[in-house]
Design an enzyme around this catalytic site. Structure first.
Site, PDB file in Angstrom:
ATOM      1  N   LYS C  98     -17.688 -13.860  -8.896  1.00 49.40           N
ATOM      2  CA  LYS C  98     -18.459 -13.137  -8.246  1.00 49.40           C
ATOM      3  C   LYS C  98     -18.090 -11.790  -7.874  1.00 49.40           C
ATOM      4  CE  LYS C  98     -21.127 -13.707  -3.617  1.00 49.40           C
ATOM      5  NZ  LYS C  98     -21.019 -14.798  -2.505  1.00 49.40           N
ATOM      6  N   SER C 173     -25.820 -15.738  -1.187  1.00 49.02           N
ATOM      7  CA  SER C 173     -25.760 -14.468  -1.820  1.00 49.02           C
ATOM      8  C   SER C 173     -25.054 -14.570  -3.280  1.00 49.02           C
ATOM      9  CB  SER C 173     -24.601 -13.618  -1.087  1.00 49.02           C
ATOM     10  OG  SER C 173     -23.396 -14.151  -1.143  1.00 49.02           O
ATOM     11  N   SER C 197     -23.442 -19.314   0.789  1.00 45.83           N
ATOM     12  CA  SER C 197     -23.885 -18.422  -0.223  1.00 45.83           C
ATOM     13  C   SER C 197     -23.417 -19.267  -1.786  1.00 45.83           C
ATOM     14  CB  SER C 197     -23.109 -17.297  -0.150  1.00 45.83           C
ATOM     15  OG  SER C 197     -23.665 -16.235   0.875  1.00 45.83           O
TER      16      SER C 197
END
Lengths: 509, 98, 535
Positions: C98, C173, C197
């Protein structure tokens, strides 16, 4: 800050100091920041070497790069506890760090990691001795840990790369250096001695930092920085007046002068019927005045909250007691003990203290010199040299051990006082230890009777008429012979011994 | 208890150092008012006898030894800087006093 | 760990399954094949890079693809293996990271314009561990800007699309990591979870996501959103793969003061044990407050069926009440913005990243900071910074931030009481399946409600997992959440692996096998990318 706000005394005049303190009661408060002498930063393993090239003492943590996290320096915590204990404070059983949020380019994260409502040390006091021997107790509100900011250098517009405008260059080497901030409670009842108390307090703190070994505490390097709060009130029982905070007063003398100046200035404002504005003021060393800085207002909202990236500090009582056991004695108590041990008169001790020579003399005595001799060197010849060269005694290129050796040479009769001063000059010139200078310069007292006798005989032979007079019992001219011998031996003879030998030689001994 | 109007959003944007357009000020005032009204219910159960929790797990006394590590090479330190000069970060003129 | 038979028959089956495609294999199966010498890391890594090239136009899961670096690592690992060096179990298995995690020499933006072009000079600790394990990094995945969001629509670099339905959100997210793993672009990915997330994107993409115990994985090098809530963890297609990855990245780190002192627990062992499908004696607590109103019927139905499966495996199902959970969302939306407002202060255009000069008036540091932040941050980031600034400001602290921290205490107490009656707690991960792109973009509160079931774990620091437990009536995947006490992450793996094994037996294979094939043409790529940037 803009130029128009500079004239802090606008609309009023300075009041004569003696007059001001007759009619107003000054109240002072002092915040001292000391940079700890740790090898690494407060929250970061970056080194803390003084004077390194810009931005060479930084890691992702001290630059506040995204993702970097703080880890607390154990030695810094220990130093803070030492300071707290030396100031007779309570040590918190559990305390946290907080973030003080404000935007400024030298603060890399745009928050300073500090302690807010949970300082590591609180509720203490410090006994401070004034020049006349009066001891004043200053109450300490708190001592807390925080980090220093980087350094901005302002660059003029002409060479600027940012649209030709003025700009600043930032070096983050200092960002994250551990600081301990010590805050007093309001110091009241000092009257006209308030400036002197302020100075003595900062000076005593400096001595404590050095004594504890937590900082080199060099004022000229900014290791110790004082912010002085001052307010006036009409009488000692009136409520506290509005205070100003004079920032970054960085020498003992300036602390005293800044307080004096603010007393005169605020008295002028009040006399003119005005009100003192709560504000930050700046001290100008060159002109000896303070000028208006930023007005403290409600808009100053630091949004403190507990620092989630650091866990609470909970020093065990065992650790605190372990640290307490290593503390040196308090400066006032120590001075009294040393004065008794050394047999100095009050005035002599005060001079020694004011010259910052206590540690030097103590070490010199430890190296074998008599206390009187040690004082004579440091407060005499060396004080003159330091004064001439404009440096601190401690910064002279001679160690207490060397002064001890030097005095040892005098005590053993190998050199006399006059030679000793030449030896000292050699040491200061970097020619080596006293012993080495004696050898290299050939400065030893000539104590070999054979060599002296030859010189005496030469002198007598050179002045036969004088020799005859002495033989005849007239001892008046013997000085002429001694002088000739001293000259021949370049002052290295013991004059008393020469006299004995002369008299022996002419049959008068 | 919430009264977040445009002036309040402007004050907060100043504290947070964010330029907002007039449209943003208006929109945020409306949105934040709704959000704040909704989250303000935390005070219903936050009675004085409940201690605050700042850290999810109760660790204490995490320290590092005072031993230096290799710092970043100065070129790396400055590599991401929008502007640099003589080994230092160049920033626009700083007006406000520290 | 070497020598342990990780993949077993299922994985072997997958490896030789319908597609015969390396990208369909689990990480455990790839690890075994690499160790056995039947595959090379270059082959595996190249296959995933090819897949990325083929479907990235549809998914837009990546913000940066590191073709050359990934292959260089793969070649290095293959050479070391050939030389007989002892290697980590996952050596040679590629991974996506990420974009909120800093990677030395590889662009890191956190989905924000304000960090466009920034190349970090250091690695996050977890990245160091991936590199030390010899895992090729395929690239950096898309996310909501600074991890603020539940749909990845708040990325400054365009939407990511859900592999199950390209018109829908992949969660957030960490939508990029979930889509990359769900879309077979990567066998493994790193996510971060501040309020869900990792788990919510896993739920809506049919993947597995784990938020470890707070402090279980180092936060050093994670661009902080809310420091007291953030935690990095695995995003995978199987529970065992999560355990394998968790063991690589977990354990104490001296650079993170909040890192737990102990080594990571026996996670892989627990997952292998769970795969036997026996949960005799395990008490599973159903949280009343996370099983009430607001759940889509299909989500409720799959949840109840999963409880039956667990009961069938020997688990005891008990009902527990956590009365303060209803305040968790409110507390979270005070604590997160408050901490974020401070954490994001460093993005000011002075030392790194974007610098914007004001269009008129004097160019001062103060005005440049404000202009940079005004233009560099997106709407959601501004919204939360302003909210956090408000909650911390003088006069409001006690009512907002202070009260929220007290709610946190009450939520922790609820967990403590619940874990006295149950070994793990369970709930649906998210109230609904993936919603349509744009559907909730203009309603922040509706978006925030997505996290209602995942947030309590972050407030209390306890670990949580989401794994797929079926399709809802709309044909989209549903997630099942398991929560365990702090420092008992292994329980997630045992219960999760058991449920996974029993469900896959019912389904006749992994749920992701039922996902539609993604368009792979270059034309599709261009069109979708263009659409993705319209916001």
């Amino acid at each position: 800050m803009s130029a128009s706000t500079h004239g802090g005394t606008a609309g009023s005049v300075l009041v004569d100091y003696d007059d001001a303190v007759r009619r107003y009661d000054p109240v002072i408060g002092i915040e001292v920041h000391v940079e700890l002498g740790t090898a690494t930063k407060m929250f970061d393993a970056a080194p803390t070497e003084f004077g390194a090239d810009p931005n060479t003492q930084v890691t992702p943590v001290s630059l506040g790069l995204p993702g970097a996290l703080p880890v607390l320096n154990r030695t810094a915590v220990e130093s803070a506890i030492k300071i707290g204990l030396a100031l007779n404070c309570q040590i918190a059983e559990l305390c946290r760090f907080a973030r003080k949020n404000y935007f400024y380019p030298d603060v890399p994260k745009n928050f300073q990691t500090s302690q807010y409502d949970e300082p590591i040390a609180f509720d203490g006091y410090l006994d401070v001795e004034l020049a006349d021997g009066t001891v004043v107790r200053v109450e300490i509100e708190r001592a807390h840990m925080e980090e220093d900011a980087g350094k901005n250098t302002h660059v003029g517009g002409a060479t600027g790369r940012i649209h030709g405008a003025e700009y600043s260059l930032v070096d983050y080497n200092r960002a994250g250096i551990p600081l301990v901030e010590i805050v007093t409670r309001p110091i009241t009842g000092m009257g006209d001695r308030a400036p002197e108390v302020a100075r003595a307090y900062v000076q005593t703190l400096r001595d404590i930092f050095r004594g504890l070994g937590v900082s080199e505490a060099r004022m000229e390097r900014g290791n110790v920085r004082a912010d002085v709060n001052l307010s006036l009130r009409p009488t000692p029982d009136a409520p506290l007046g509005t205070r100003t905070e004079t920032k970054n007063v960085n020498s003992f003398r300036s602390v005293e002068r800044a307080v004096r100046y603010e007393i005169s200035r605020q008295a002028g404002v009040l006399d003119a019927g005005g009100t003192v504005i709560q504000e930050t003021r700046h001290w100008h060393e060159d002109t000896g005045v303070t000028t208006s800085g930023r007005v403290k207002s409600d808009a100053e909202d630091y949004r403190y909250f507990p620092e989630p990236d650091l866990v609470p500090v909970a020093p065990s009582r065992a650790w605190v007691e372990e640290i307490r056991a290593t503390l040196p004695e308090a400066p006032v108590a120590r001075r009294r003990r040393l004065q008794t041990e050394w047999g100095y008169a009050d005035a002599e001790m005060r001079d020694v203290v004011n010259a910052g020579a206590i540690e030097l003399i103590e070490a010199t005595v430890a190296a074998g010199a008599a206390p009187a001799a040690a004082r004579k060197w440091w407060m005499g010849e060396l004080a003159r040299t330091a004064n001439t060269e404009g440096v601190e005694l401690a910064d002279l290129p001679v160690t207490p051990e060397q002064i001890g050796q030097l005095q040892g040479l005098v005590d053993s009769g190998r050199i006399n006082d006059k030679l000793a001063r030449q030896v000292l000059a050699g040491v200061l010139a970097g020619e080596g230890s006293p012993e080495e200078v004696v050898t290299a310069r050939g400065l030893e007292v000539v104590s070999d009777d054979g060599a002296l006798l030859a010189a005496v005989d030469d002198a007598l032979a050179a002045q036969p008429d004088v020799a005859d007079k002495i033989r005849g019992g007239n001892l008046g001219p013997v000085g002429a012979i001694i002088g000739a011998v001293m000259k021949a031996t370049r002052g290295q003879a013991d004059a008393a011994r020469v006299r004995e030998l002369v008299l022996e030689r002419v049959g008068q001994g | 208890m919430s009264t977040i109007n445009r002036d309040e959003v402007a004050r907060l944007a100043g504290l947070a150092r964010i330029d907002l357009t007039q449209d943003e000020l208006t929109r945020l005032a409306g949105e934040l008012d709704v959000i704040v009204e909704s989250v303000a219910r935390v005070s219903e159960i936050a009675t004085p006898d409940v201690p605050a929790t700042s850290h999810p797990l109760p660790l204490t006394n995490v320290y590092r030894d005072d031993v230096p590590e290799e710092p970043l090479p100065v070129a790396d330190a400055l590599a991401g800087a929008p502007s640099a000069e003589g080994g230092r970060f160049a920033v626009p003129q700083i007006l406000e006093e520290d | 760990m070497a020598g342990r038979h990780l993949a077993g028959e299922d994985a072997t089956g997958a490896a030789t399954g319908s597609t015969g495609d390396l990208t369909r294999m689990s990480a455990a199966a790839l690890a075994e094949a690499l160790a056995a010498g039947t595959l090379t890391s270059v082959e595996v890594t190249q296959a995933h890079l090819d897949r990325i090239d083929a479907v990235e136009g549809s998914l837009h899961a990546f913000l940066h693809v590191a073709h050359d670096e990934a292959l260089a690592t793969a070649r290095d690992v293959d050479a070391r293996r050939a030389a007989g060096e002892p290697l980590h179990a996952l050596a040679g298995v590629p991974i996506a990271v990420k974009d909120v995690v800093v990677t030395k020499g590889m662009p890191t933006t956190a989905g924000s314009r304000i960090l466009e072009g920034w190349v970090p000079p250091y690695d996050a600790t977890l990245v160091e561990r991936l590199r030390a394990a010899g895992m090729p990094i395929l690239g950096k995945t898309n996310m909501d800007e600074f991890a603020m969001g539940s749909s990845t629509e708040h990325s400054a670099y365009g939407n990511t699309h859900n592999p199950w339905d390209l018109d829908r959100i992949p969660g957030g997210s960490g939508g990029g990591s979930a889509a990359a793993v769900g879309g077979f672009e990567a066998p493994l990915a790193i996510g971060t979870d501040t309020g869900g997330s990792i788990r919510q994107p896993a739920a809506v993409t049919g993947t597995v996501g784990v938020k470890p115990t707070y402090g279980g994985v180092s936060r050093y090098g994670l661009i902080a959103l809310a420091s007291s809530l953030d935690q990095a963890g695995p995003v995978t297609r199987t529970v065992l793969d999560s355990a394998l990855l968790h063991e690589v990245i977990g354990g104490h780190d001296r650079r993170d003061s909040t890192s737990l002192p102990e080594p990571v627990g026996p996670l892989v062992e627990s997952a292998l044990r769970g795969r036997t499908g026996d949960l005799t004696g395990v008490r599973v607590g159903v949280v009343t407050e996370l099983n009430g109103e607001g759940y889509q019927p299909g989500v409720r139905a799959r949840f109840d069926e999963s409880l039956d499966v667990l009961r069938g495996a020997g688990a005891e199902i008990v009902e527990v009440s956590c009365p303060h959970f209803e305040y968790a969302l409110a507390a979270y939306y005070l604590i997160l913005p408050s901490e974020a407002s401070s954490n994001l202060a460093k993005f000011d255009g002075m030392r790194f990243g974007l610098r914007v000069e004001p269009t008129d008036g004097p160019v001062t540091a103060e005005r440049v900071m404000a202009a940079t932040r005004g233009q560099g941050f997106g709407d959601e980031v501004k919204r939360r910074i302003i909210l956090g600034t408000y909650a911390l400001s003088a006069g409001y602290y006690d009512a907002y931030y202070g009260s929220a921290q007290k709610v946190r205490t009450l939520v922790q107490r609820d967990f403590t009481a619940a874990f006295e009656r149950a070994d793990v707690l369970v709930s649906p991960t998210a109230p609904t399946t993936a919603f349509r792109l744009g559907e909730k973009l203009d309603d922040p509160m509706a978006m925030y409600l997505n996290d209602v079931a995942t947030i309590p774990a972050n407030l209390a620091g306890v670990p949580g997992m989401s794994l797929p437990n079926g399709l809802s009536d709309d044909g989209l995947p549903v997630g099942f959440q398991i929560l365990a006490p702090a420092r008992a992450d292994e329980r997630l793996y045992r219960v999760g692996a058991a449920l996974e094994a029993l469900l896959e037996a019912q389904w006749g294979g992994p749920l992701l096998d039922r996902a539609p094939e993604l368009p792979t043409s270059a034309a599709a790529a261009t069109t979708t990318a263009a659409e993705g940037s319209v916001r």
